[in-house]
Design an enzyme around this catalytic site. Structure first.
Site, PDB file in Angstrom:
ATOM      1  N   GLU A  66       1.729  -0.260  -5.106  1.00 23.88           N
ATOM      2  CA  GLU A  66       0.851   0.856  -5.471  1.00 23.88           C
ATOM      3  C   GLU A  66       1.726   2.106  -5.574  1.00 23.88           C
ATOM      4  O   GLU A  66       2.056   2.720  -4.564  1.00 23.88           O
ATOM      5  CB  GLU A  66      -0.232   1.050  -4.400  1.00 23.88           C
ATOM      6  CG  GLU A  66      -1.230   2.119  -4.802  1.00 23.88           C
ATOM      7  CD  GLU A  66      -2.067   2.674  -3.650  1.00 23.88           C
ATOM      8  OE1 GLU A  66      -3.109   3.273  -3.931  1.00 23.88           O
ATOM      9  OE2 GLU A  66      -1.674   2.527  -2.473  1.00 23.88           O
ATOM     10  N   ASP A 107       0.833  -1.195   0.000  1.00 28.00           N
ATOM     11  CA  ASP A 107       0.000   0.000   0.000  1.00 28.00           C
ATOM     12  C   ASP A 107       0.877   1.257   0.000  1.00 28.00           C
ATOM     13  O   ASP A 107       1.851   1.337   0.751  1.00 28.00           O
ATOM     14  CB  ASP A 107      -0.848  -0.046   1.289  1.00 28.00           C
ATOM     15  CG  ASP A 107      -1.984   0.946   1.304  1.00 28.00           C
ATOM     16  OD1 ASP A 107      -2.800   0.908   0.381  1.00 28.00           O
ATOM     17  OD2 ASP A 107      -2.038   1.766   2.244  1.00 28.00           O
TER      18      ASP A 107
END
Ligand code: GLC
Length: 553
Positions: A241, A205
């Site tokens: 990401e 993330d």
């Protein structure tokens, strides 16, 4: 192309499927999705051809950012099951040849995490330095605020100590201090723990935020993390990401070394894809494909058309973004953060099945590893009554009655009603309908897996003879596959040249029955229906397809 490669570097032509346990299937009848329910549905994913499941956060959480606010990195949210249920799920998936990865959300914790509670006990607290504190932070550039609808800064005053803590996201998500070796050790333990329980890697993330505070060379930390993970399991991956322009993003692969993030999402390609769909002209996507740098050896792009967040259009110009808004989300309540759409693809395309089939045909033919968000295979819609990004995180629709749970769903957002409700969009009905999106996506996945040239070959965008048509060619080890896509609602006269393939060959259609002769000059011409798609494999006429792929001739 030799298929043995695809076993070692499995991620380079994987089919990744992202899901949230909470919204997938309720197995114990309490209205909340759980690991037992998910495990029961694993054959749906197997039939579809998924090879890797990405689990969104399933850890204990107060649920203020749908699980991206974690209070314990070492267990399962009791609403979703137990560690035992998790292990049974991973084992069942592996039995079907499906790997499992999970979100690694270690840029921050929940403010209710015991570490943060301990850290905020006072300036001298043992875990104080696990977070990032300042006495007098500088004002922040409003452009740098990720959730501008809820936050007006990234520093929050901790009244008790009089210091401010950093939160790159919501104020209830204090950033961990990655400069602190204890924090790094703890993150390694988290990876090790879940790998020991069977995970094959992580979707990392918010990677740029994760490393931004590290002094010295922040990228050496990513390289350390990757090395640690691959010492434990050489085939495990980090799927990052990283929503940055291509030149900045290459750093996250570890530049030429390729020793940091294994795969990065192609956010630029995704945004240009939607612009191309809106314009019924693939040029913007073709430009992205031409500009996109090749990742270092054994690293790879991950492609997608939708994910669990807003469909961000932040890397388009203002005018381009407005074009996409006008085509796919003209109403204010379809937009979010002034930069994205909170819609899924089918309602954006007015439910036009031809166009949806085109979209997924493009996705599976693009160089890179496709990542699906659950429900895309059946054309799941959204529920705009859900708050912000939550609109797309609705329960999976299995049967005409929903089939998510035997009782009323207690998911954050209920199923939509009407055109995209379970009665009209569900797995059961589409399994029986040969023309359904589910059957189409299943076939695309099958052909994509048979044609690894597409995912990881060298590729070229060719002149197509019509501005509405994208023709791209993928070559690997002597195997060639050509993908042809008509982005417009009209017939197109396709006309392209395949250099270097001698005239004895034919082009075999992988999606529709039939073959085309490839003349000696390599020039291919045919009429393509509105939103039509073709995947063509070149082969000598007397050679079975399997041989063409296996021998790489
Ligand atoms: C990532 C996630 C998003 C989450 C944020 C904070 O961007 O995709 O859903 O809110 O990180 O963890």
């Amino acid at each position: 192309m030799r298929l043995t490669y695809t076993a070692d570097l499995w991620w380079k032509n994987a089919v990744v499927y992202c899901l949230d346990v909470e919204t997938y299937k309720d197995g114990n009848g309490d209205g909340v999705g759980d690991f037992r329910g998910l495990t029961q549905q694993v054959d749906h994913l197997d039939r579809l051809g998924v090879t890797c499941i990405w689990l969104m956060p399933f850890f204990p959480t107060p649920g203020r950012d749908d699980g991206y606010d974690i209070t314990d990195f070492y267990s399962v949210d009791p609403r979703l099951g137990t560690l035992g249920d998790f292990v049974e799920f991973v084992r069942t998936a592996k039995d079907r040849g499906i790997r499992v990865i999970a979100d690694l959300v270690v840029n921050h914790t929940s403010d209710e995490h015991p570490w943060f509670k301990e850290a905020r006990a006072g300036r001298d607290a043992a875990k104080r330095d696990w977070y990032v504190w300042k006495d007098d932070p500088d004002p922040v550039d409003p452009e740098a605020i990720v959730f501008p609808d809820k936050e007006d800064g990234v520093w929050e005053l901790d009244k008790k100590s009089g210091q401010y803590y950093l939160h790159s996201f919501y104020r209830f998500q204090p950033d961990l201090n990655l400069d602190n070796p204890e924090v790094r050790d703890e993150i390694a333990r988290i990876l090790g723990f879940w790998m020991q329980l069977g995970l094959s890697g992580f979707r990392v993330d918010a990677v740029p935020f994760l490393i931004e505070g590290i002094r010295g060379d922040p990228h050496s930390y990513l390289a350390d993390l990757r090395a640690f993970m691959n010492r434990r399991d050489g085939g495990a991956i980090l799927l990052g990401e990283v929503n940055l322009p291509y030149p900045d993003l290459m750093r996250y692969f570890g530049d030429g070394n390729g020793d940091e993030v294994t795969m990065c999402f192609d956010f630029i390609g995704m945004q240009r894809f939607h612009l191309s769909m809106a314009r019924q002209n693939p040029q913007a996507l073709a430009d992205a494909l031409s500009q996109r740098p090749a990742p270092p050896k054994d690293c790879h792009w991950a492609t997608f058309v939708r994910n669990h967040d807003e469909l961000t259009l932040d890397k388009l110009t203002d005018a381009e973004r407005q074009e996409v808004f006008a085509a796919f989300g003209p109403k204010k309540d379809m937009q979010v953060f002034d930069r994205g759409l909170r819609r899924r693809l089918p309602p954006m395309l007015d439910g036009d099945l031809r166009r949806l089939k085109l979209a997924y045909s493009v996705l599976f033919s693009l160089p890179g590893t496709p990542v699906l968000f659950y429900g895309e295979e059946i054309g799941l819609g959204e529920n705009l009554k859900g708050e912000g990004r939550m609109a797309v995180r609705i329960p999976m629709q299995w049967t005409p009655d929903g089939g998510f749970s035997p009782v009323a769903a207690k998911t954050p957002v209920p199923s939509p009603t009407g055109k995209y409700g379970p009665r009209n969009v569900n797995v059961d009905a589409q399994r029986r309908d040969p023309d359904s999106l589910l059957r189409w996506v299943t076939m695309l996945i099958e052909r994509y897996r048979e044609s690894p040239e597409l995912a990881w070959g060298d590729y070229d965008v060719l002149a197509s003879g019509d501005e509405a048509v994208l023709v791209h060619r993928a070559d690997a080890e002597g195997g060639t596959v050509v993908a042809v896509h008509n982005f417009a609602d009209r017939e197109a006269e396709v006309d392209f040249v395949l250099k270097g393939l001698d005239g004895r060959r034919v082009l075999t259609d992988l999606l529709v029955d039939g073959t085309l002769d490839l003349p000696a000059d390599g020039r291919v011409r045919f009429t393509l229906e509105p939103y039509g798609t073709r995947w063509l494999r070149s082969a000598a006429p007397d050679q079975p397809l399997e041989d063409a792929s296996a021998k790489g001739s």
